[in-house]
Design a protein around this motif. Structure first.
Motif, PDB file in Angstrom:
ATOM      1  N   THR A  65       0.837  -1.193   0.000  1.00  0.00           N
ATOM      2  CA  THR A  65       0.000   0.000   0.000  1.00  0.00           C
ATOM      3  C   THR A  65       0.871   1.241   0.000  1.00  0.00           C
ATOM      4  O   THR A  65       1.909   1.300   0.659  1.00  0.00           O
ATOM      5  CB  THR A  65      -0.955   0.019   1.204  1.00  0.00           C
ATOM      6  OG1 THR A  65      -1.763   1.190   1.164  1.00  0.00           O
ATOM      7  CG2 THR A  65      -0.207  -0.007   2.516  1.00  0.00           C
ATOM      8  N   ALA A  66       0.444   2.246  -0.778  1.00  0.00           N
ATOM      9  CA  ALA A  66       1.206   3.471  -0.962  1.00  0.00           C
ATOM     10  C   ALA A  66       0.361   4.674  -0.577  1.00  0.00           C
ATOM     11  O   ALA A  66      -0.871   4.641  -0.672  1.00  0.00           O
ATOM     12  CB  ALA A  66       1.658   3.598  -2.416  1.00  0.00           C
ATOM     13  N   GLY A  70       5.917   8.611  -4.704  1.00  0.00           N
ATOM     14  CA  GLY A  70       7.143   7.864  -4.469  1.00  0.00           C
ATOM     15  C   GLY A  70       6.878   6.440  -4.031  1.00  0.00           C
ATOM     16  O   GLY A  70       7.504   5.486  -4.522  1.00  0.00           O
ATOM     17  N   GLU A  71       5.945   6.263  -3.100  1.00  0.00           N
ATOM     18  CA  GLU A  71       5.634   4.918  -2.626  1.00  0.00           C
ATOM     19  C   GLU A  71       4.958   4.092  -3.714  1.00  0.00           C
ATOM     20  O   GLU A  71       5.222   2.884  -3.846  1.00  0.00           O
ATOM     21  CB  GLU A  71       4.752   4.998  -1.383  1.00  0.00           C
ATOM     22  CG  GLU A  71       5.495   5.494  -0.152  1.00  0.00           C
ATOM     23  CD  GLU A  71       4.641   5.484   1.104  1.00  0.00           C
ATOM     24  OE1 GLU A  71       5.215   5.636   2.204  1.00  0.00           O
ATOM     25  OE2 GLU A  71       3.401   5.334   1.009  1.00  0.00           O
ATOM     26  N   ALA A  72       4.083   4.704  -4.494  1.00  0.00           N
ATOM     27  CA  ALA A  72       3.427   3.972  -5.577  1.00  0.00           C
ATOM     28  C   ALA A  72       4.442   3.491  -6.609  1.00  0.00           C
ATOM     29  O   ALA A  72       4.361   2.355  -7.108  1.00  0.00           O
ATOM     30  CB  ALA A  72       2.366   4.850  -6.241  1.00  0.00           C
ATOM     31  N   MET A  73       5.411   4.335  -6.919  1.00  0.00           N
ATOM     32  CA  MET A  73       6.445   3.938  -7.870  1.00  0.00           C
ATOM     33  C   MET A  73       7.334   2.849  -7.284  1.00  0.00           C
ATOM     34  O   MET A  73       7.793   1.951  -8.002  1.00  0.00           O
ATOM     35  CB  MET A  73       7.267   5.159  -8.285  1.00  0.00           C
ATOM     36  CG  MET A  73       6.469   6.169  -9.092  1.00  0.00           C
ATOM     37  SD  MET A  73       7.441   7.601  -9.638  1.00  0.00           S
ATOM     38  CE  MET A  73       8.479   6.831 -10.879  1.00  0.00           C
ATOM     39  N   ALA A  83       0.206  -0.794  -6.643  1.00  0.00           N
ATOM     40  CA  ALA A  83      -0.088  -0.531  -5.236  1.00  0.00           C
ATOM     41  C   ALA A  83      -1.579  -0.320  -4.979  1.00  0.00           C
ATOM     42  O   ALA A  83      -2.333   0.086  -5.859  1.00  0.00           O
ATOM     43  CB  ALA A  83       0.674   0.715  -4.773  1.00  0.00           C
ATOM     44  N   HIS A  84      -1.969  -0.571  -3.733  1.00  0.00           N
ATOM     45  CA  HIS A  84      -3.239  -0.082  -3.192  1.00  0.00           C
ATOM     46  C   HIS A  84      -2.914   1.320  -2.670  1.00  0.00           C
ATOM     47  O   HIS A  84      -2.222   1.463  -1.654  1.00  0.00           O
ATOM     48  CB  HIS A  84      -3.723  -0.956  -2.044  1.00  0.00           C
ATOM     49  CG  HIS A  84      -4.118  -2.340  -2.444  1.00  0.00           C
ATOM     50  ND1 HIS A  84      -5.368  -2.855  -2.183  1.00  0.00           N
ATOM     51  CD2 HIS A  84      -3.446  -3.312  -3.097  1.00  0.00           C
ATOM     52  CE1 HIS A  84      -5.443  -4.098  -2.645  1.00  0.00           C
ATOM     53  NE2 HIS A  84      -4.275  -4.389  -3.197  1.00  0.00           N
ATOM     54  N   THR A  85      -3.389   2.340  -3.343  1.00  0.00           N
ATOM     55  CA  THR A  85      -2.943   3.696  -3.043  1.00  0.00           C
ATOM     56  C   THR A  85      -4.040   4.526  -2.387  1.00  0.00           C
ATOM     57  O   THR A  85      -5.195   4.507  -2.827  1.00  0.00           O
ATOM     58  CB  THR A  85      -2.470   4.411  -4.320  1.00  0.00           C
ATOM     59  OG1 THR A  85      -1.427   3.632  -4.929  1.00  0.00           O
ATOM     60  CG2 THR A  85      -1.924   5.791  -4.008  1.00  0.00           C
ATOM     61  N   TYR A  86      -3.658   5.224  -1.334  1.00  0.00           N
ATOM     62  CA  TYR A  86      -4.507   6.233  -0.701  1.00  0.00           C
ATOM     63  C   TYR A  86      -3.644   7.435  -0.383  1.00  0.00           C
ATOM     64  O   TYR A  86      -2.522   7.295   0.133  1.00  0.00           O
ATOM     65  CB  TYR A  86      -5.148   5.724   0.595  1.00  0.00           C
ATOM     66  CG  TYR A  86      -5.562   6.870   1.491  1.00  0.00           C
ATOM     67  CD1 TYR A  86      -6.749   7.557   1.244  1.00  0.00           C
ATOM     68  CD2 TYR A  86      -4.736   7.323   2.523  1.00  0.00           C
ATOM     69  CE1 TYR A  86      -7.107   8.656   2.027  1.00  0.00           C
ATOM     70  CE2 TYR A  86      -5.082   8.412   3.304  1.00  0.00           C
ATOM     71  CZ  TYR A  86      -6.272   9.074   3.056  1.00  0.00           C
ATOM     72  OH  TYR A  86      -6.613  10.166   3.799  1.00  0.00           O
ATOM     73  N   ILE A  98       0.554   8.309 -10.524  1.00  0.00           N
ATOM     74  CA  ILE A  98       0.058   7.475  -9.425  1.00  0.00           C
ATOM     75  C   ILE A  98      -0.899   6.420  -9.956  1.00  0.00           C
ATOM     76  O   ILE A  98      -0.818   5.238  -9.588  1.00  0.00           O
ATOM     77  CB  ILE A  98      -0.619   8.345  -8.350  1.00  0.00           C
ATOM     78  CG1 ILE A  98       0.441   9.110  -7.546  1.00  0.00           C
ATOM     79  CG2 ILE A  98      -1.471   7.500  -7.407  1.00  0.00           C
ATOM     80  CD1 ILE A  98      -0.128  10.075  -6.532  1.00  0.00           C
ATOM     81  N   ALA A  99      -1.801   6.823 -10.827  1.00  0.00           N
ATOM     82  CA  ALA A  99      -2.772   5.876 -11.382  1.00  0.00           C
ATOM     83  C   ALA A  99      -2.083   4.749 -12.141  1.00  0.00           C
ATOM     84  O   ALA A  99      -2.479   3.579 -12.037  1.00  0.00           O
ATOM     85  CB  ALA A  99      -3.756   6.605 -12.292  1.00  0.00           C
ATOM     86  N   ARG A 100      -1.049   5.072 -12.878  1.00  0.00           N
ATOM     87  CA  ARG A 100      -0.348   4.049 -13.655  1.00  0.00           C
ATOM     88  C   ARG A 100       0.327   3.011 -12.761  1.00  0.00           C
ATOM     89  O   ARG A 100       0.595   1.886 -13.203  1.00  0.00           O
ATOM     90  CB  ARG A 100       0.691   4.709 -14.564  1.00  0.00           C
ATOM     91  CG  ARG A 100       0.081   5.561 -15.677  1.00  0.00           C
ATOM     92  CD  ARG A 100       1.143   6.086 -16.635  1.00  0.00           C
ATOM     93  NE  ARG A 100       0.541   6.978 -17.625  1.00  0.00           N
ATOM     94  CZ  ARG A 100       0.560   8.311 -17.559  1.00  0.00           C
ATOM     95  NH1 ARG A 100       1.189   8.900 -16.532  1.00  0.00           N
ATOM     96  NH2 ARG A 100      -0.021   9.034 -18.485  1.00  0.00           N
ATOM     97  N   CYS A 101       0.604   3.386 -11.525  1.00  0.00           N
ATOM     98  CA  CYS A 101       1.282   2.478 -10.593  1.00  0.00           C
ATOM     99  C   CYS A 101       0.322   1.810  -9.606  1.00  0.00           C
ATOM    100  O   CYS A 101       0.774   1.120  -8.684  1.00  0.00           O
ATOM    101  CB  CYS A 101       2.350   3.245  -9.815  1.00  0.00           C
ATOM    102  SG  CYS A 101       3.710   3.884 -10.808  1.00  0.00           S
TER     103      CYS A 101
END
Length: 388
Positions: A65-66, A70-73, A83-86, A98-101
């Motif tokens: 999770t990102a 930076g964390e998503a990449m 990633a599961h991104t929030y 961010i969406a691409r990752c």
């Protein structure tokens, strides 16, 4: 280099040491919970992001999770999975990357959803969109870490949600724990269901966030499993996700430092070490908490400083408050000997800084055969390049 993991006597410079044996023990327990409770447990980078150890993690988990670009990449390029991104707030100049990752992307507010959901879907129509919701209940005692405090900026309240969710919202995200036990989760779950269960038929997954410290020695793991199994029984269509960070890195290794001087003022002896609380152990000052030191007994700050072998520990930055104490050792500290701060991998290696240009501790992995592999050494160029 082979080392003695009890004393690390072979180490003569500051170093974070991740012990593979302890890490694998945590990962095996987390994998067991995921299997028996039929949930997905993923690694939160905000607590642990040592990417050179990701091959070990991939043996036990499949996602992370990102909370930032930076964390998503890091998830996409180094962990090898989207990633599961929030994030509390996405920006025009980062949202596309961010969406691409990301495989899952959770919005903090309905306004952020309205601004970006179509743009995200244009990037990748398979991305699962979610909303962060706030149950307005948390037992986190430290205000700095309480996401449900009055005036919080985190999540949508139940009274602000429309009766019918937007058609492309697939899940809810709810984070309101911090190193909590299953009893806290059980009480919190009551509030989550009371406020948000009427929307559960409209979603496919729910993420109960982090703070579930299931690898702590006194944690009732079976109780957590029963709670999750009970939730499944009530809502069998919902895929459940947990994203702890501390639980993965909990008690997996120390920060090894060395005494460089002992000074005395007004009867208080301070052992100055070649690491810094503010630079290398910031949670100790933010939480605050007094870490364990191997071979020493922690005392209250107002303890009698005249007791034998009692020291305050001081960092080597110019910040006046860069110290903690008191600790009682079983001997007089000597310049050059190791002071080993326990449990310094989670929420430490991700939060360090180079304030004052202080030399940053190296990062190492201690393999199960006691062979030490240095993963990263920091240099002057690391400090300089942050300033250019």
């Amino acid at each position: 280099m082979k080392v003695n993991r009890l004393t690390y006597g072979e180490i003569h410079r500051p170093m974070y040491i991740l012990e593979e044996e302890r890490l694998r023990r945590n990962l095996a327990l987390i994998q067991r919970v995921a299997s028996e409770a039929d949930v997905e447990i993923i690694l939160a980078f905000k607590a642990y992001a040592l990417w050179k150890t990701f091959p070990i993690f991939r043996e036990y988990i499949s996602s992370t999770t990102a909370s930032s670009l930076g964390e998503a990449m890091l998830a996409f390029h180094e962990f090898g999975a989207r990633a599961h991104t929030y994030s509390p707030a996405y920006t025009d100049y980062e949202i596309d990357d961010i969406a691409r990752c990301s495989s899952h992307l959770t919005f903090n507010s309905l306004s952020q959803y309205s601004r970006y959901h179509e743009r995200v879907r244009e990037i990748d129509s398979t991305i699962q969109l979610g909303l962060r919701v706030n149950p307005e209940y948390s037992e986190v005692g430290t205000a700095l870490y309480n996401p449900c405090a009055p005036g919080t900026r985190f999540g949508v309240m139940a009274d602000a949600l429309p009766a019918t969710l937007p058609s492309d919202i697939r899940g809810f995200h709810c984070h309101c724990h911090c190193e909590s036990g299953p009893d806290v989760f059980e009480r919190t779950l009551v509030h989550i269901e009371e406020k948000f269960a009427k929307w559960f038929p409209q979603i496919e997954w729910i993420n109960f966030g982090g703070g579930h410290l299931m690898t702590r020695a006194d944690y009732d793991v079976d109780r957590l499993i029963r709670l999750l199994q009970g939730f499944h029984a009530r809502y069998p269509h919902l895929h459940v996700i947990l994203e702890p960070g501390s639980a993965f890195g909990w008690q997996t290794g120390p920060l090894v430092s060395q005494v460089v001087d002992v000074v005395e003022n007004k009867g208080i002896r301070t052992a100055i070490v070649n690491v810094s609380f503010t630079c290398h152990m910031p949670d100790c000052l933010e939480m605050p908490y007094q870490p364990e030191i191997r071979g020493a007994h922690s005392l209250p700050m107002d303890a009698d400083a005249s007791l034998p072998h009692v020291y305050r520990i001081g960092g080597n930055s110019c910040l006046s408050g860069d110290f903690m104490g008191m600790w009682q050792f079983d001997h007089e500290l000597q310049v050059g000997e190791n002071v080993i701060f326990e449990d310094m991998l989670h929420y430490t290696t991700v939060k360090t800084c180079m304030f004052n240009g202080i030399s940053h501790p190296s990062i190492a992995l201690l393999h199960t055969d006691n062979e030490l592999e240095v993963l990263r050494q920091f240099t002057y160029e690391d400090y300089r390049n942050r300033m250019d």
